[in-house]
Design a protein around this motif. Sequence first.
Motif, PDB file in Angstrom:
ATOM      1  N   SER A 615     -25.263  94.646  53.082  1.00 40.85           N
ATOM      2  CA  SER A 615     -25.405  95.778  52.568  1.00 40.85           C
ATOM      3  C   SER A 615     -25.220  95.840  50.996  1.00 40.85           C
ATOM      4  O   SER A 615     -25.722  96.395  50.202  1.00 40.85           O
ATOM      5  CB  SER A 615     -24.480  96.990  52.935  1.00 40.85           C
ATOM      6  N   VAL A 616     -24.273  94.682  50.474  1.00 37.16           N
ATOM      7  CA  VAL A 616     -24.112  94.505  49.314  1.00 37.16           C
ATOM      8  C   VAL A 616     -25.390  93.732  48.730  1.00 37.16           C
ATOM      9  O   VAL A 616     -25.786  94.200  47.568  1.00 37.16           O
ATOM     10  CB  VAL A 616     -22.826  93.329  49.103  1.00 37.16           C
ATOM     11  N   ARG A 617     -25.999  92.950  49.274  1.00 37.54           N
ATOM     12  CA  ARG A 617     -27.132  92.175  48.797  1.00 37.54           C
ATOM     13  C   ARG A 617     -28.321  93.357  48.717  1.00 37.54           C
ATOM     14  O   ARG A 617     -29.153  93.132  47.475  1.00 37.54           O
ATOM     15  CB  ARG A 617     -27.590  91.133  50.124  1.00 37.54           C
ATOM     16  N   HIS A 618     -28.339  94.258  49.511  1.00 35.16           N
ATOM     17  CA  HIS A 618     -29.419  95.419  49.279  1.00 35.16           C
ATOM     18  C   HIS A 618     -29.147  96.184  48.081  1.00 35.16           C
ATOM     19  O   HIS A 618     -30.181  96.665  47.483  1.00 35.16           O
ATOM     20  CB  HIS A 618     -29.420  96.041  50.615  1.00 35.16           C
ATOM     21  N   GLY A 624     -32.102  95.912  40.990  1.00 38.05           N
ATOM     22  CA  GLY A 624     -32.811  95.111  40.060  1.00 38.05           C
ATOM     23  C   GLY A 624     -32.218  93.702  39.766  1.00 38.05           C
ATOM     24  O   GLY A 624     -32.669  92.916  39.141  1.00 38.05           O
ATOM     25  N   LEU A 625     -31.091  93.378  40.502  1.00 37.75           N
ATOM     26  CA  LEU A 625     -30.165  92.302  40.168  1.00 37.75           C
ATOM     27  C   LEU A 625     -30.468  90.745  40.774  1.00 37.75           C
ATOM     28  O   LEU A 625     -30.080  89.683  40.641  1.00 37.75           O
ATOM     29  CB  LEU A 625     -28.554  92.571  40.283  1.00 37.75           C
ATOM     30  N   LEU A 626     -31.217  91.328  41.940  1.00 39.83           N
ATOM     31  CA  LEU A 626     -31.686  90.254  42.819  1.00 39.83           C
ATOM     32  C   LEU A 626     -33.232  90.524  43.289  1.00 39.83           C
ATOM     33  O   LEU A 626     -33.528  91.469  43.452  1.00 39.83           O
ATOM     34  CB  LEU A 626     -30.906  90.140  44.236  1.00 39.83           C
ATOM     35  N   PRO A 632     -32.752  83.943  47.352  1.00 35.91           N
ATOM     36  CA  PRO A 632     -32.079  83.643  46.207  1.00 35.91           C
ATOM     37  C   PRO A 632     -31.100  82.402  46.536  1.00 35.91           C
ATOM     38  O   PRO A 632     -30.567  82.394  47.598  1.00 35.91           O
ATOM     39  CB  PRO A 632     -31.325  84.851  45.645  1.00 35.91           C
ATOM     40  N   THR A 633     -30.969  81.699  45.534  1.00 38.41           N
ATOM     41  CA  THR A 633     -29.995  80.586  45.773  1.00 38.41           C
ATOM     42  C   THR A 633     -28.518  81.074  45.652  1.00 38.41           C
ATOM     43  O   THR A 633     -28.113  82.208  45.130  1.00 38.41           O
ATOM     44  CB  THR A 633     -30.053  79.461  44.483  1.00 38.41           C
ATOM     45  N   GLU A 634     -27.438  80.107  46.012  1.00 38.91           N
ATOM     46  CA  GLU A 634     -26.226  80.518  45.989  1.00 38.91           C
ATOM     47  C   GLU A 634     -25.863  80.802  44.373  1.00 38.91           C
ATOM     48  O   GLU A 634     -25.208  82.168  44.278  1.00 38.91           O
ATOM     49  CB  GLU A 634     -25.252  79.292  46.494  1.00 38.91           C
ATOM     50  N   ARG A 635     -26.303  80.019  43.473  1.00 42.67           N
ATOM     51  CA  ARG A 635     -25.741  80.369  42.315  1.00 42.67           C
ATOM     52  C   ARG A 635     -26.480  81.664  41.465  1.00 42.67           C
ATOM     53  O   ARG A 635     -25.834  82.568  41.249  1.00 42.67           O
ATOM     54  CB  ARG A 635     -26.421  79.199  41.328  1.00 42.67           C
ATOM     55  N   GLU A 636     -27.607  81.957  41.991  1.00 46.27           N
ATOM     56  CA  GLU A 636     -28.201  83.206  41.620  1.00 46.27           C
ATOM     57  C   GLU A 636     -27.552  84.477  42.220  1.00 46.27           C
ATOM     58  O   GLU A 636     -27.023  85.439  41.762  1.00 46.27           O
ATOM     59  CB  GLU A 636     -29.711  83.372  42.117  1.00 46.27           C
ATOM     60  N   GLN A 637     -27.050  84.426  43.599  1.00 46.40           N
ATOM     61  CA  GLN A 637     -26.405  85.280  44.060  1.00 46.40           C
ATOM     62  C   GLN A 637     -25.055  85.748  43.409  1.00 46.40           C
ATOM     63  O   GLN A 637     -24.444  86.686  43.070  1.00 46.40           O
ATOM     64  CB  GLN A 637     -26.190  85.077  45.533  1.00 46.40           C
ATOM     65  N   VAL A 638     -24.426  84.284  43.118  1.00 47.19           N
ATOM     66  CA  VAL A 638     -22.951  84.444  42.546  1.00 47.19           C
ATOM     67  C   VAL A 638     -23.176  85.333  41.103  1.00 47.19           C
ATOM     68  O   VAL A 638     -22.499  86.117  40.789  1.00 47.19           O
ATOM     69  CB  VAL A 638     -22.223  82.967  42.301  1.00 47.19           C
ATOM     70  N   GLU A 639     -24.118  84.987  40.361  1.00 51.67           N
ATOM     71  CA  GLU A 639     -24.434  85.570  39.041  1.00 51.67           C
ATOM     72  C   GLU A 639     -24.913  87.020  39.150  1.00 51.67           C
ATOM     73  O   GLU A 639     -24.219  87.886  38.369  1.00 51.67           O
ATOM     74  CB  GLU A 639     -25.424  84.659  38.444  1.00 51.67           C
ATOM     75  N   ALA A 640     -25.697  87.338  40.075  1.00 54.64           N
ATOM     76  CA  ALA A 640     -26.065  88.718  40.442  1.00 54.64           C
ATOM     77  C   ALA A 640     -24.811  89.782  40.630  1.00 54.64           C
ATOM     78  O   ALA A 640     -24.619  90.588  40.267  1.00 54.64           O
ATOM     79  CB  ALA A 640     -26.948  88.733  41.378  1.00 54.64           C
ATOM     80  N   LEU A 641     -23.803  89.026  41.633  1.00 49.82           N
ATOM     81  CA  LEU A 641     -22.423  89.843  41.904  1.00 49.82           C
ATOM     82  C   LEU A 641     -21.673  90.045  40.815  1.00 49.82           C
ATOM     83  O   LEU A 641     -21.104  91.321  40.523  1.00 49.82           O
ATOM     84  CB  LEU A 641     -21.769  89.105  42.909  1.00 49.82           C
ATOM     85  N   HIS A 642     -21.841  89.227  39.555  1.00 52.65           N
ATOM     86  CA  HIS A 642     -21.080  89.349  38.245  1.00 52.65           C
ATOM     87  C   HIS A 642     -21.736  90.351  37.648  1.00 52.65           C
ATOM     88  O   HIS A 642     -20.952  91.101  36.704  1.00 52.65           O
ATOM     89  CB  HIS A 642     -20.774  87.969  37.924  1.00 52.65           C
TER      90      HIS A 642
END
Length: 715
Positions: A615-618, A624-626, A632-642
């Motif tokens: 649900s967080v990823r959605h 528009g953050l992911l 998405p790569t792990e690094r892209e997900q970490v940056e999007a969360l921030h």
Amino acid sequence: MLDLDAPVSGDLARLAEAYRVSTTFEDWRGDEVTVLTRTVVAVLDALGVRLEVEDDIAVELERVRLAPWRRLLPDVVVTVQGEKDDVAVHVGQDAADDVRVWLELETGGHTDVTRGEPQASEELEGATVVRVPFTPPADLPLGWHRLCARVGDGELVERPYVVTPARLEPPAPGHPSWGFMTQLYSVRSQASWGLGDLGDLGDLAWWSAAELGADFVLVNPLHAAEPIAPMEPSPYLPTTRRFFNPVYLRVEDIREVAYLPSTDRAVIEWQAEAVRPLNADPALLDRDEVWAAKLVALEAVFEQPRSSVREREFQAYKAREGQGLLDFATWCTLAERYGLPTTRWPRSLLDARGAEIESLRGELAGRVEFHCWLQWCLDQQLEEAARRAAAGGMRLGVVHDLAVGVHPDGADAWGLGPALATGVTVGAPPDAFNQQGQDWSQPPWRPDGLSASGYAPFRDMLRTVLRHAGGLRVDHIIGLFRLWWVPQGAHPSQGTYVYYDHEAMLGILALEAHRAGAVVIGEDLGNVEPWAREYLTSRGILGTSILWFERDYEAGKPKPPQDWRELSLASVTTHDLPPTAGYLTGEHIELRDRLGLLTRSVAEEREVDEAERRSVRHQLEDLGLLVREGGPTEREQVEALHRFLTLTPARLIGVSLADAVGERRAMNQPGTSDEYPNWRLPLADGSGRPVLLEEIVTSPRVRDLAKAVRPEDSR
């Protein structure tokens, strides 16, 4: 006899209420639980109330009812600037016209207090005692004043009268300030002696401010641990919360090192060479080996004569810290001589105020002086780290962390006497993340002991920690409202809450933070009543918002960013969770299963966790953050969360340094001790390879994550 296995009821419930001991509570599922009699009896015993038979309850009820009538003045008064509060003065009816009350101000001078008419009376041992209200002025300056009273020509009675700010000034609105959050001991450089130190802190603060635009760096509690092996690895189980751990000293930065003879200088270099190879070692951190090396070096530096001015500075520091510093240094010296636990000590040395202690203190004066000197060196290096943070451009600077409590066999437990309870420990009831409950093995503050001491131990602790701080994170800040007391030997689920005077404790915290120019962040996660969060906000104290926990549980989805709290420190993760790279794969579930910390099945736990992460990823995709296409790569997900955090109104954003370097392992697993290497992991990348500070400052990954929370035009 008392039926210890029965639920609390009747007069025992009323007695518990008088001592602010809860007899019911709401568990993490929302069900009301009635506390057993055995728990309440044990907790009251820890508060000095001995109940052996049913008749004792009535006797204790009457004693607690009459207690205020036996005192001319209350133990302490804590008020809010601008508010008018009456002070109840109890005096014999025949002497009511002869009582005078006034205030001696902290800054000098005095002011009279307006007298009212007697409001009530009580027959006490054949005499009538009346309650007379006195009203101090509402416009008193902030500070620690003295409330004074005298009946006729009788003895002067003085009590603390504390005027606290109505509200702390939080960080300014607008684009949030951000900073790294880290466990300092894990952040090593080529100059470290196997553990991160205060020199590393200064470097990290200056660099992250000057080159990345950070406004703060939040570190773990730097409280002192044992002076001998084995040193407790948890920074949240210190021997004292007032003083600091000398393992964080950068030996070479002590001024007298420059004047050492070549032979003594060689001793320091030999000790450094012995432990510096640990900086690149992926093995668990070894505090004992590092401290053994530093201790030899520090003893050599201590023997070097100080200039007359430096000696005066040292003596001034000792005078400022007073009896508390002397007690701590004495405890360290005794621990070195007799070992730990204190059950090894001669019984006569267990009383910190005993005659034997004074005698032995004279015999061991040189060693006591050494431990005082270590704290002076720490004070100076903390000051230098704060100066470097400011020089880099930080608006807040170093944010320190205040642990919930102290080791049951430590310096505070020995030196603070009745301010701490015995026979019980602090913990937490079962919750969704720690379903067995927790026992933190720490003695709690006694509410009555704090009041009787005028909150002096609490105040002195805050002053020392805040002296060189731009902010203070208070771990488990709900502990200033209530703490879960667990009788010794009982399961963590068999405790109950004891309530504190939160207005007094938070008022004093606000006053000392105001004087230090520091912000206060309360870690208010878990089972915290909404009214408590509202009260914290009203006093200008920030809360803590963790991305994974910010959910609309009724709707079964994450909160939209605009619904997050404004007065908070927002972050993706915390030290009690795995770094984000590890959390994204659900590693925390496998870990808790291996450690026996789950009450639900692994499959059920994994299903709930995966649904929440999905649900967080959605949500990130909808914002528009992911991108939805591809993985998405792990690094892209970490940056999007921030980047998501910047869409919230939160005033502060915390970025875990572990997230910045790609670490996957949890620094701490709550509910464990030896089952998991808590607080002993060096900062490392995703493969477990140690990452030193020199690599951090050149890392594109670190810079990109910083850029995610700080747009280029934010300054």
